[in-house]
Write a protein that holds these residues in place. Structure first.
Motif, PDB file in Angstrom:
ATOM      1  N   UNK A 197      10.932 -21.558 -19.160  1.00  0.00           N
ATOM      2  CA  UNK A 197      12.193 -20.875 -18.844  1.00  0.00           C
ATOM      3  C   UNK A 197      12.431 -19.733 -19.837  1.00  0.00           C
ATOM      4  N   UNK A 198      12.675 -18.551 -19.289  1.00  0.00           N
ATOM      5  CA  UNK A 198      13.003 -17.382 -20.108  1.00  0.00           C
ATOM      6  C   UNK A 198      14.450 -16.982 -19.810  1.00  0.00           C
ATOM      7  N   UNK A 199      15.219 -16.759 -20.857  1.00  0.00           N
ATOM      8  CA  UNK A 199      16.595 -16.279 -20.709  1.00  0.00           C
ATOM      9  C   UNK A 199      16.739 -14.948 -21.438  1.00  0.00           C
ATOM     10  N   UNK A 200      17.351 -13.990 -20.759  1.00  0.00           N
ATOM     11  CA  UNK A 200      17.686 -12.707 -21.380  1.00  0.00           C
ATOM     12  C   UNK A 200      19.196 -12.527 -21.273  1.00  0.00           C
ATOM     13  N   UNK A 201      19.831 -12.211 -22.386  1.00  0.00           N
ATOM     14  CA  UNK A 201      21.290 -12.128 -22.425  1.00  0.00           C
ATOM     15  C   UNK A 201      21.760 -10.699 -22.151  1.00  0.00           C
ATOM     16  N   UNK A 202      22.955 -10.551 -21.558  1.00  0.00           N
ATOM     17  CA  UNK A 202      23.432  -9.216 -21.169  1.00  0.00           C
ATOM     18  C   UNK A 202      23.700  -8.318 -22.367  1.00  0.00           C
ATOM     19  N   UNK A 203      23.515  -7.009 -22.131  1.00  0.00           N
ATOM     20  CA  UNK A 203      23.739  -6.013 -23.187  1.00  0.00           C
ATOM     21  C   UNK A 203      24.142  -4.697 -22.528  1.00  0.00           C
ATOM     22  N   UNK A 204      25.306  -4.165 -22.924  1.00  0.00           N
ATOM     23  CA  UNK A 204      25.759  -2.909 -22.329  1.00  0.00           C
ATOM     24  C   UNK A 204      25.118  -1.702 -22.988  1.00  0.00           C
ATOM     25  N   UNK A 205      25.100  -1.700 -24.315  1.00  0.00           N
ATOM     26  CA  UNK A 205      24.518  -0.577 -25.045  1.00  0.00           C
ATOM     27  C   UNK A 205      23.721  -1.105 -26.243  1.00  0.00           C
ATOM     28  N   UNK A 206      22.841  -0.270 -26.782  1.00  0.00           N
ATOM     29  CA  UNK A 206      22.109  -0.606 -27.999  1.00  0.00           C
ATOM     30  C   UNK A 206      22.351   0.507 -29.017  1.00  0.00           C
ATOM     31  N   UNK A 207      22.025   0.262 -30.259  1.00  0.00           N
ATOM     32  CA  UNK A 207      22.229   1.283 -31.289  1.00  0.00           C
ATOM     33  C   UNK A 207      21.212   2.423 -31.114  1.00  0.00           C
ATOM     34  N   UNK A 208      21.579   3.601 -31.552  1.00  0.00           N
ATOM     35  CA  UNK A 208      20.675   4.747 -31.503  1.00  0.00           C
ATOM     36  C   UNK A 208      19.468   4.479 -32.395  1.00  0.00           C
ATOM     37  N   UNK A 209      18.264   4.683 -31.841  1.00  0.00           N
ATOM     38  CA  UNK A 209      17.056   4.304 -32.584  1.00  0.00           C
ATOM     39  C   UNK A 209      15.823   5.018 -32.044  1.00  0.00           C
ATOM     40  N   UNK A 210      14.784   5.075 -32.895  1.00  0.00           N
ATOM     41  CA  UNK A 210      13.487   5.624 -32.506  1.00  0.00           C
ATOM     42  C   UNK A 210      12.463   4.503 -32.522  1.00  0.00           C
ATOM     43  N   UNK A 211      11.699   4.384 -31.445  1.00  0.00           N
ATOM     44  CA  UNK A 211      10.651   3.371 -31.338  1.00  0.00           C
ATOM     45  C   UNK A 211       9.294   4.078 -31.325  1.00  0.00           C
ATOM     46  N   UNK A 212       8.405   3.671 -32.233  1.00  0.00           N
ATOM     47  CA  UNK A 212       7.064   4.257 -32.302  1.00  0.00           C
ATOM     48  C   UNK A 212       6.084   3.330 -31.580  1.00  0.00           C
ATOM     49  N   UNK A 213       5.381   3.881 -30.600  1.00  0.00           N
ATOM     50  CA  UNK A 213       4.443   3.096 -29.796  1.00  0.00           C
ATOM     51  C   UNK A 213       3.112   2.951 -30.541  1.00  0.00           C
ATOM     52  N   UNK A 214       2.640   1.711 -30.661  1.00  0.00           N
ATOM     53  CA  UNK A 214       1.319   1.481 -31.237  1.00  0.00           C
ATOM     54  C   UNK A 214       0.242   2.015 -30.291  1.00  0.00           C
ATOM     55  N   UNK A 215      -0.879   2.485 -30.860  1.00  0.00           N
ATOM     56  CA  UNK A 215      -1.980   2.952 -30.013  1.00  0.00           C
ATOM     57  C   UNK A 215      -2.528   1.797 -29.171  1.00  0.00           C
ATOM     58  N   UNK A 216      -3.252   2.175 -28.136  1.00  0.00           N
ATOM     59  CA  UNK A 216      -3.650   1.239 -27.097  1.00  0.00           C
ATOM     60  C   UNK A 216      -4.900   0.441 -27.478  1.00  0.00           C
ATOM     61  N   UNK A 217      -4.772  -0.882 -27.561  1.00  0.00           N
ATOM     62  CA  UNK A 217      -5.910  -1.734 -27.922  1.00  0.00           C
ATOM     63  C   UNK A 217      -6.959  -1.792 -26.811  1.00  0.00           C
ATOM     64  N   UNK A 218      -6.523  -1.701 -25.548  1.00  0.00           N
ATOM     65  CA  UNK A 218      -7.513  -1.677 -24.457  1.00  0.00           C
ATOM     66  C   UNK A 218      -8.446  -0.491 -24.629  1.00  0.00           C
ATOM     67  N   UNK A 219      -7.893   0.663 -25.019  1.00  0.00           N
ATOM     68  CA  UNK A 219      -8.708   1.857 -25.255  1.00  0.00           C
ATOM     69  C   UNK A 219      -9.637   1.662 -26.446  1.00  0.00           C
ATOM     70  N   UNK A 220      -9.189   0.896 -27.433  1.00  0.00           N
ATOM     71  CA  UNK A 220     -10.042   0.626 -28.602  1.00  0.00           C
ATOM     72  C   UNK A 220     -11.273  -0.183 -28.220  1.00  0.00           C
ATOM     73  N   UNK A 221     -11.204  -0.926 -27.118  1.00  0.00           N
ATOM     74  CA  UNK A 221     -12.314  -1.816 -26.752  1.00  0.00           C
ATOM     75  C   UNK A 221     -13.627  -1.055 -26.567  1.00  0.00           C
ATOM     76  N   UNK A 222     -13.544   0.171 -26.061  1.00  0.00           N
ATOM     77  CA  UNK A 222     -14.769   0.929 -25.794  1.00  0.00           C
ATOM     78  C   UNK A 222     -15.462   1.328 -27.101  1.00  0.00           C
ATOM     79  N   UNK A 223     -14.676   1.508 -28.152  1.00  0.00           N
ATOM     80  CA  UNK A 223     -15.259   1.843 -29.454  1.00  0.00           C
ATOM     81  C   UNK A 223     -15.811   0.592 -30.137  1.00  0.00           C
ATOM     82  N   UNK A 224     -15.193  -0.558 -29.879  1.00  0.00           N
ATOM     83  CA  UNK A 224     -15.796  -1.826 -30.331  1.00  0.00           C
ATOM     84  C   UNK A 224     -17.180  -1.985 -29.695  1.00  0.00           C
TER      85      UNK A 224
END
Length: 409
Positions: A197-224
């Motif tokens: 069972x997964x529960x997600x609680x309601x949220x109207x707004x979130x704080x102003x923020x910057x999210x940095x995306x990690x590079x793609x591990x699937x793409x790294x597989x070809x170099x492995x």
């Protein structure tokens, strides 16, 4: 565009490669950014899938065509279902129109969504009329695609009472579900995942923020795979990666130790190095939590002359192509002995690789990229090589950077 990869003469490699943001993280964050404009995203994936996702989220057109982008189809189905007052006709490529989506659509309908099939029952294209969803509990089969579950999780906090999802059957690709929940937590949305069972609680707004995306591990597989096939002492530095990754494919670091490849974590980068020869024992792995790297691993095993038994692959049949059948057919051309079931793939130990074989890619980016490392062993042709842009725009440029000579046919 067909290309010939000429066999690499110097197999001692030393390079640095920068890989764009994870497609999986990017597509989740693009949905969340649309729901919560307080979010800014950095290192966004430059993949076709993410470009399609961004366009779909910003266009006002009635017709939304996402091409081959399966993740976009699943995530946008839920997003448009709760986009009150918006009507869309959501479609994709011919292959996309033959990839099932009924399990997700039924779950959304159970929550009150207004979705109809424009053509074939259970498949895109979809007619979606966005509305307020008032129900807050739903059941969904967890054994088909984790993207269905993530699709619901991404919109859950925008429902008045949040959402409780009961997963039935075995749960596939748990790391991808946990990735979605981790991203929700990162931007300030509370959730819980206990038993089935997964529960997600309601949220109207979130704080102003910057999210940095990690590079793609699937793409790294070809170099492995490339380092596994290269000479001892070869190494490639890849950025930008984290040791505590949200991506299930980060299990590559452990799997490729079988091929003598070590992974060293630095500050937002990893270094892959060929330290030992490949372990000649049969590689046995259950990839239910990381099915996207199955093609790369199977090709690496064949190229290194060892057997493998890969299981947990039932979701590969509903990807861009039936990847199990595609792997069987293309590896067989190269001289491999391959057997498949609905969820397993076995490759027998081989002593020879047929040269100058043309690999068909079936509109599947991972078929093209998984077979490319064979250029360290033999010259190989890749048909419709441009399919790589679905997830990795500069793949062939990076192949040339490490020394592979490419001839356009």
């Amino acid at each position: 565009m067909d290309i010939l990869l000429n066999v690499l003469a110097d197999k001692r490699i030393e390079e640095e490669i920068t890989i764009s943001g994870s497609k999986s993280e990017s597509n989740r964050l693009l949905i969340l950014q649309k729901l919560f404009p307080e979010i800014t995203i950095e290192n966004l994936s430059d993949s076709d899938d993410s470009v399609h996702m961004h366009h779909a989220l910003t266009t006002e057109d009635l017709l939304v065509d996402i091409g081959h982008a399966g993740t976009a189809m699943r995530f946008l189905t839920s997003y448009f279902a709760v986009n009150k007052g918006r009507e869309v006709f959501l479609t994709g490529s011919e292959r996309m129109q033959n990839r099932p989506i009924e399990i997700l659509v039924n779950a959304l309908k159970d929550l009150g969504a207004d979705i109809t099939y424009a053509e074939k029952q259970g498949y895109p294209p979809l007619k979606i009329k966005g509305k307020k969803l008032t129900k807050d509990k739903v059941q969904i089969n967890g054994n088909v695609s984790s993207q269905y579950i993530s699709s619901l999780l991404l919109i859950a906090s925008k429902l008045d009472n949040g959402l409780e999802i009961e997963l039935t059957g075995k749960i596939t690709s748990v790391p991808y579900i946990k990735m979605t929940l981790s991203l929700l937590s990162q931007i300030g949305i509370e959730s819980s995942f206990q038993k089935n069972v997964i529960k997600v609680f309601p949220k109207e707004t979130v704080k102003t923020q910057t999210v940095v995306v990690e590079s793609d591990w699937s793409s790294a597989s070809y170099f492995y795979s490339i380092i596994a096939l290269a000479d001892l002492g070869s190494e490639i530095k890849l950025s930008a990666y984290k040791q505590e990754s949200l991506q299930g494919d980060s299990c590559l670091a452990d799997i490729y130790s079988h091929f003598g490849v070590t992974t060293t974590f630095g500050n937002d980068f990893i270094t892959l190095k060929k330290e030992k020869n490949t372990n000649q024992e049969t590689l046995v792995r259950n990839l239910k939590d990381a099915p996207d790297i199955a093609q790369t691993i199977a090709v690496t095993c064949f190229a290194e002359g060892i057997a493998c038994h890969l299981s947990g692959l039932h979701t590969l049949k509903i990807k861009e192509t039936d990847r199990l059948v595609a792997l069987h057919d293309e590896l067989t051309k190269l001289g491999a002995k391959v057997s498949i079931t609905d969820e397993t793939l076995e490759v027998s130990k081989a002593s020879n690789i047929n040269s100058n074989i043309a690999i068909d890619t079936y509109n599947d980016h991972r078929m093209a990229m998984a077979f490319a490392p064979l250029a360290l062993k033999v010259s190989i042709k890749i048909n419709d090589a441009e399919v790589v842009t679905k997830s990795y725009q500069k793949f062939w440029n990076d192949m040339e950077q490490i020394g592979i000579n490419i001839t356009h046919l």
